[in-house]
Every structure is written in C-alpha cells, then in structure tokens.
Design an enzyme around this catalytic site. Structure first.
Site: not given
Length: 189
Positions: A20, A42, A50
């Site tokens: 990522y 988000e 995350w």
C-alpha cells in the site's frame, strides 16, 4: 528473491502495508470510483487500524459492488441488512449507512462539478502538497485544509468525514504527500 531494503515510512511494517505504501499512499488519484472507494474505506477505518481495512479490502469491494457509487446510492434497507450480516467487512450500521449516504452526495457533487475529482482537487488547484517531515511524529492528524474540506463535506451531507478522516483521505489520494524525508518515496522540492 532479492531482499527489499528500501527505506520506507516507519508504519510500513507488513507486506500488505509495504504494498500500500509503495503503490498507493501519497500518489495522486483522479479516478472517481477510486476516490469514492478511498472515501468509504477511510470512513470505515474510524476507530480501527488501517491494516484491518486493508485486510478486508477485497471483501469490501465485493460487498459494495466494486465501489460503484451509482449502485451504492440505490442500496435499500434489505441491502443494508445483508451487509450487516457480512462477517468479512466492518459491520457497523452507522458506517454502512454513511457509505450509502456518501454515494448519493458524491453523485450530487459530480453533477455540480462535472466529477468528484474536479471538486476535491480544486482545494489544491490540482497540485499535490509535498510536505517535508523528518519523522512520522511530525505529521499532523489534521490541518486547516482538512478542517475546511471536512466542513464543506459535512455541509453537503457527507458522513464520517471529520477532519482526521479527511486528512487521512488526502494522504490516501495523494492530495498530500507525507512520505518522510528518509523514505525512498519522499519528494524533495
């Protein structure tokens, strides 16, 4: 296989995080579907790591019709109930409902601006902000710009768009490049 010893931001600790970090975070995104996906992810991340979201990303894509905002905007109570039964995603009714609301608002912004891309990138006149932080501890959770965008999104009816979420979104879609100075993806200016 050659060992990858490039220096990265310190949070890129797992293979998924590294992928990522290397391929997405801080890179400008201009595709509306991808902009919608990151907005929803988000919001789903609020209160979670995350990494949890990245691990569930494939399942989110499947559950939310590949983040086709036109389809998500039409979700009804039955679809919301089905999503609440999907153990592979974050099963939070407020967050799932916010994805549906945000899809509808996303389309309204597109109608007003021609694309969500034109709207969101207008805040920086189409040019990413390249910050120059020595350490991850120097990176803020919010900025006056994230406050402004958050306020505007809320005024337009979006949900789960507080300033902290918006700043993370700005990083995710490359409006802000916060790779620290020692990271191989840092952009000196």
């Amino acid at each position: 296989m050659k060992k990858d010893d490039r220096e990265r931001c310190s949070w890129a600790t797992t293979e998924l995080y590294k992928e990522y970090h290397d391929k997405e975070w801080g890179r400008p995104v201009h595709d509306d579907r991808k902009l919608f996906e990151m907005l929803i992810l988000e919001g789903m991340q609020a209160g979670l790591s995350w990494l949890t979201i990245l691990n569930k990303r494939r399942a989110f894509r499947e559950a939310f019709d590949e983040f086709d905002y036109q389809k998500v905007a039409l979700y009804d109570e039955a679809k919301m109930d089905a999503l609440m039964q999907n153990a592979n995603i974050v099963r939070n009714r407020l967050k799932i409902n916010s994805a549906i609301i945000n899809a509808r608002q996303f389309i309204k912004v597109q109608e007003e601006y021609g694309s969500f891309d034109a709207f969101i990138w207008s805040y920086v006149e189409g040019r990413p902000i390249h910050n120059h932080f020595k350490s991850e501890t120097d990176i803020p959770a919010t900025t006056p710009l994230s406050d402004k965008i958050s306020k505007d999104l809320k005024k337009r009816g979006f949900k789960f768009v507080g300033s902290t979420i918006v700043y993370a979104y700005m990083q995710a879609i490359g409006i802000v490049n916060d790779h620290v100075e020692r990271c191989y993806l840092y952009v000196p200016q």
